[in-house]
Write a protein that holds these residues in place. Sequence first.
Motif: not given
Length: 403
Positions: A97-100, A114-120, A125-130
Motif C-alpha cells: 500500500v502506497m500513498p496516493e 512483482g508486488a501488487e500495489t494499492v494506492l491509498h 501513515d494513512e497507507a499503513q492503516a490500510k
Amino acid sequence: MISLADIEAARDRIEGVAKHTPLDYSHTFSDMTGAAVYLKLENNQRTGSFKIRGALNRITTLSEAEKDAGVVTASAGNHAQGVALAATRAGVDSKVVMPEHAPISKVKATRRYGAETVLHGADYDEAQAKAHEIEERENRTYVHAFDDDYVMAGQGTIGLEIAEDCPDVETVVVPIGGGGLISGVATAVKERLGDVRVVGVQAEGASSVAQSLEKGSVQELDSVNTVADGIATRRVGDKPFEVIQRYVDEVVTVSDEEIAVSLTYLLERSKTLVEGAGAVPIAALLFEKFDFAPDEVVVPALCGGNIDMNQLTTVVMRGLVETGRYLKVRTVLRDRPGALHDLLAIIADAQANIYAIRHDRTSREIGMNETDVELDLETRGHDHVEDLLGALREKGYRVEVLV
C-alpha cells in the motif's frame, strides 16, 4: 533491543542479494566544509535504496506458513521496492500500500519487482492503516518499514560496512524517518568501533524525533510536509526510538530549501543522483547544523536515489534559485519601439543569460501604453543577482523579483 550479533547475522542472510555499496572520498564536500567527507553511496544499492537490506532480512526469517500466506506492507516507495524484490526472490506473494501521491516512478518500480500495489491515503501513515486492514483480512504478515527488529538489523549492515571501510570514522550522519536506518547503523558503529558520533537528520516538515526526545516518549505529528518523501513519517517507531535514545548523539533538522541546494550540489559537483531523503545528511553538513572540527572524518549516508523525474526538475530549479543561479523578474516597459532592446542591452552587459521572455500588452494591471515583461535568467550567484538588479534599478526600471 537489537545487538551487533543480530546485525552480523543479517549480513549473512542478505549477502549475495544486497550489495556492499561504495564509500567514496569527496574532494568537493571536503573542500566546501573543511571536514574529510566520505559518501556512503547507498543510492547505488539494488532497488536504489538501503531498504532492500531490512526487507530481505525480514522475509528470509518468515516461517513456511507465513510465506504461504504472503506479506503486506506500507511504504512511500523505497521499502515497497525492497519488499517486492525480496518477496519475489523468496517466492512469496506481496501486496504493497502506497500513498496516493507516491512518485509514479516508485509505484511502477514496485510493480516491476512483482508486488501488487494499492494506492491509498495522503501519506505513509494513512497507507499503513490500510495495509493493516489487509493484514487482518487476508492473514498476511505485515513487514514494517522500520519498527521491526529484523528490519532494523538489516539496515544496520550499512554500519558494518562503514566501520570496515572507514575504521577511523569520527561522525556518521544518517537520515531519520521512522528510525529503522539510524537505529541499525548506530548500533553497528557504536558496538563495533565505540567512540563514534552518530548524528540524525530530519526534514523540518517531518521532525517528530526532536519533540519525542524532548518529552521522553514517541510523539506523533498531525501532518508532514517535505520534499524528502522517503522520510516523511508522522512518528518514529517505538523500537527505533529506544535505540536513538541510547546511541544517537544529536538530532538536527534541515529545510526543504537546504535539501534542494544539497541535492543540486551532489548532482552537479559529485555526479551523484539522490532523492530528497538522500540529500538530507549533506544538507546538515553543508549548512553546519552540527559542530565538526577541521579534517574530522565524516560519513554522510546517502540513503537512496529513487527520485521522480518531475520532482527532480522542481528540486533542482529550487536549488538553483537558492544559490543565485536562476532568477525570474518582472518589469513594465513603455510600449514603444526599442524599449525591449534597451532592457535586454542592460541584461547582456551584466552577462546574464536569458532562458525565456514573456511579453504581454493585455494585462489589466498596466496602462494602455505599457507592456508587461517577465524574464527567466541564468545568473552566477547572489552577488551577480544583486549587481544585475542594481544596474536595472539605476536605469529607472521598477523590478519585481518573482523567484
